[in-house]
Design a protein around this motif. Structure first.
Motif, short mmCIF file in Angstrom:
data_model
loop_
_atom_site.label_atom_id
_atom_site.label_comp_id
_atom_site.label_asym_id
_atom_site.label_seq_id
_atom_site.Cartn_x
_atom_site.Cartn_y
_atom_site.Cartn_z
N MET A 94 0.82 -1.20 0.00
CA MET A 94 0.00 0.00 0.00
C MET A 94 0.86 1.26 0.00
N SER A 95 1.95 1.20 0.77
CA SER A 95 2.84 2.36 0.84
C SER A 95 3.48 2.65 -0.51
N ILE A 96 3.94 1.60 -1.19
CA ILE A 96 4.55 1.76 -2.51
C ILE A 96 3.53 2.31 -3.51
N SER A 97 2.32 1.78 -3.45
CA SER A 97 1.26 2.23 -4.37
C SER A 97 0.91 3.69 -4.13
N LEU A 98 0.82 4.08 -2.86
CA LEU A 98 0.50 5.48 -2.53
C LEU A 98 1.60 6.42 -3.00
N ASN A 99 2.85 5.98 -2.85
CA ASN A 99 3.96 6.80 -3.35
C ASN A 99 3.87 6.96 -4.87
N SER A 123 -2.67 3.22 -12.71
CA SER A 123 -1.51 2.83 -13.51
C SER A 123 -0.21 3.27 -12.84
N SER A 124 -0.22 4.43 -12.20
CA SER A 124 0.99 4.89 -11.52
C SER A 124 1.31 4.02 -10.31
N ALA A 125 0.27 3.57 -9.61
CA ALA A 125 0.49 2.65 -8.48
C ALA A 125 1.11 1.35 -8.98
N PHE A 126 0.60 0.83 -10.10
CA PHE A 126 1.16 -0.37 -10.72
C PHE A 126 2.61 -0.14 -11.16
N ASN A 127 2.86 1.03 -11.76
CA ASN A 127 4.22 1.36 -12.18
C ASN A 127 5.19 1.34 -11.01
N SER A 128 4.75 1.90 -9.89
CA SER A 128 5.60 1.96 -8.71
C SER A 128 5.92 0.55 -8.19
N ASN A 153 11.99 -0.16 -25.20
CA ASN A 153 11.19 1.04 -24.97
C ASN A 153 9.73 0.84 -25.35
N LEU A 154 9.49 0.06 -26.40
CA LEU A 154 8.11 -0.24 -26.79
C LEU A 154 7.41 -1.06 -25.71
N ILE A 155 8.09 -2.09 -25.20
CA ILE A 155 7.50 -2.93 -24.16
C ILE A 155 7.25 -2.15 -22.88
N SER A 156 8.23 -1.35 -22.47
CA SER A 156 8.08 -0.58 -21.24
C SER A 156 7.00 0.49 -21.37
N SER A 157 6.80 1.03 -22.58
CA SER A 157 5.72 2.00 -22.79
C SER A 157 4.36 1.34 -22.64
N MET A 158 4.28 0.06 -23.01
CA MET A 158 3.04 -0.68 -22.84
C MET A 158 2.78 -1.00 -21.37
N LEU A 159 3.85 -1.23 -20.61
CA LEU A 159 3.69 -1.63 -19.21
C LEU A 159 3.51 -0.46 -18.27
N PHE A 160 4.35 0.57 -18.45
CA PHE A 160 4.38 1.64 -17.46
C PHE A 160 3.31 2.70 -17.67
N CYS A 161 2.73 2.77 -18.85
CA CYS A 161 1.56 3.61 -19.09
C CYS A 161 1.78 5.11 -18.95
N ASN A 162 3.04 5.57 -18.95
CA ASN A 162 3.28 7.00 -19.04
C ASN A 162 4.56 7.25 -19.82
N GLN A 163 4.97 8.52 -19.94
CA GLN A 163 6.10 8.86 -20.80
C GLN A 163 7.43 8.85 -20.06
N ALA A 164 7.42 9.20 -18.79
CA ALA A 164 8.68 9.40 -18.06
C ALA A 164 9.34 8.08 -17.66
N LEU A 165 8.57 7.13 -17.13
CA LEU A 165 9.17 5.92 -16.57
C LEU A 165 9.88 5.05 -17.60
N PRO A 166 9.33 4.81 -18.80
CA PRO A 166 10.10 4.04 -19.80
C PRO A 166 11.41 4.72 -20.14
N LEU A 167 11.40 6.03 -20.23
CA LEU A 167 12.61 6.79 -20.54
C LEU A 167 13.64 6.64 -19.43
N MET A 168 13.21 6.80 -18.20
CA MET A 168 14.13 6.71 -17.06
C MET A 168 14.67 5.30 -16.90
#
Length: 382
Positions: free
Chosen positions: A1-6, A248-253, A285-300
């Motif tokens: 829960m803590s990771i998801s909230l972050n 999606s951001s909670a999942f990304n985290s 980058n294509l796979i990570s764009s499908m998974l992370f659902c935003n622009q910054a995280l695949p890049l980072m």
């Protein structure tokens, strides 16, 4: 829960943008600002080349403010309304606007995405610009040629569709353009986007002729429909997208914290083959764009995980260029990605309809792969 909230806290700025856009669109419609912008476009644009002009305008504005969201907030409603007025296919115009907005977001020195790429890879801005400018120029040239030469061969505007209601050709009220000018200035001053939208919207409501009553609140919260614009979303219309962003951001985290992809990422670089290394990075980058659902995280992810291994065999600016041609643009090609969803909200066109016509998003990865086969492009460290 803590990771998801972050993870949810990380996207608080994006949530602010969506709320700000929900306030801005009805406010600018009520103040007549969108209508005045539409008049200007109708005076200066040839409807037969609407897609070409849309791409050029979006590219120029995005170069100035360095933001896909900001560019589409200003241009999407009036240009999409113009396309409806002259019966020009909205999905082609939407693709042209996304391509132009993305070109500036990728290339402008004011863009946070450009600076994020350079910082994550570990190169200076000048080196990064030298790496990305050739493909930007080539792709923009190809798009202009396509819209100017090839598109008219397959699509023609009926003559009677270019006759527009003469009431729209009355004298332009420049006073009503002040909200959009305020918004552009605030963007350039790097004021937080929510406050930029809120202040410009507040000024738009002040100069409008509407009274501050329940009907005004209803328009701001539920949206408004004014011909020739499509339904302009209000705050409540943004709530499902805000929920998607948060989940999606909670999942990304969780995915990032678990480091499930780390072992896979470390196998990307092939020191014996530059083309294969580039291909692997693009696919990652294509796979990570499908998974992370935003622009910054695949890049980072790609930059931070690959740079130490990459610089053992190749120059770092080459990596930053490849990321700009793939990780920065792939989110716009993924229908469920946050960037695609925001573009769809602003354009009033579903991602699946405009994505095939967002030519820049297709051309850049292809150019990255194509030039990887030229020996002059491989600057390996001896």
């Amino acid at each position: 829960m803590s990771i998801s909230l972050n993870g949810i806290i990380v996207v608080k700025e994006v949530v602010g943008i969506l709320l700000g856009v929900g306030i801005m669109l009805p406010s600018f419609a009520l103040s007549g600002t969108l209508n005045e912008i539409l008049k200007i476009f109708m005076f200066i644009l040839d409807p037969r080349y609407l897609a070409l002009f849309s791409f050029i305008f979006a590219s120029c504005l995005s170069m100035i403010i360095g933001s896909v969201t900001g560019t589409l907030c200003i241009l999407a409603a009036p240009i999409m309304a113009l396309s409806n007025s002259v019966h020009y296919p909205s999905y082609i115009v939407a693709g042209a606007l996304v391509s132009g907005a993305m070109l500036g977001d990728r290339t402008s020195v004011f863009s946070s995405a450009l600076r994020l790429t350079a910082v994550c890879v570990g190169v200076d801005i000048r080196s990064h610009l030298k790496a990305i400018l050739p493909n930007a120029i080539i792709s923009a040239t190809l798009i202009v040629i396509f819209y100017l030469v090839f598109l008219p061969l397959f699509f023609t505007i009926p003559i009677n569709s270019t006759h527009i209601n003469t009431s729209y050709l009355s004298k332009i009220s420049y006073f009503k353009l002040l909200p959009i000018i305020i918004l552009v200035v605030l963007f350039m001053k790097k004021v937080p986007l929510f406050f930029s939208f809120f202040l410009a919207s507040l000024f738009a409501l002040v100069i409008s002729n509407v009274s501050f009553d329940f009907n005004l609140l209803q328009s701001v919260f539920y949206g408004i429909s004014i011909w020739p614009f499509n339904h302009l979303n209000g705050i409540f219309s943004m709530l499902p997208l805000i929920a998607l962003v948060s989940i999606s951001s909670a999942f990304n985290s969780l995915l990032q914290k678990s480091q499930l992809l780390n072992s896979f990422v470390k196998r990307i670089i092939n020191p014996k083959s530059y083309p294969k290394s580039v291909f692997n990075v693009v696919v990652l980058n294509l796979i990570s764009s499908m998974l992370f659902c935003n622009q910054a995280l695949p890049l980072m992810l790609a930059a931070q995980q690959l740079r130490s291994e990459w610089q053992k065999y190749f120059k770092l600016p080459k990596l930053s260029g490849i990321l700009a041609d793939s990780a920065e643009v792939f989110p716009g090609l993924i229908p469920w990605n946050l960037l695609s969803q925001i573009c769809a909200i602003l354009l009033g066109v579903k991602p699946m309809y405009y994505i095939p016509f967002a030519l820049l998003l297709w051309i850049l990865p292809i150019l990255a792969l194509f030039f990887s086969f030229f020996p002059s492009q491989v600057k390996q460290i001896e």
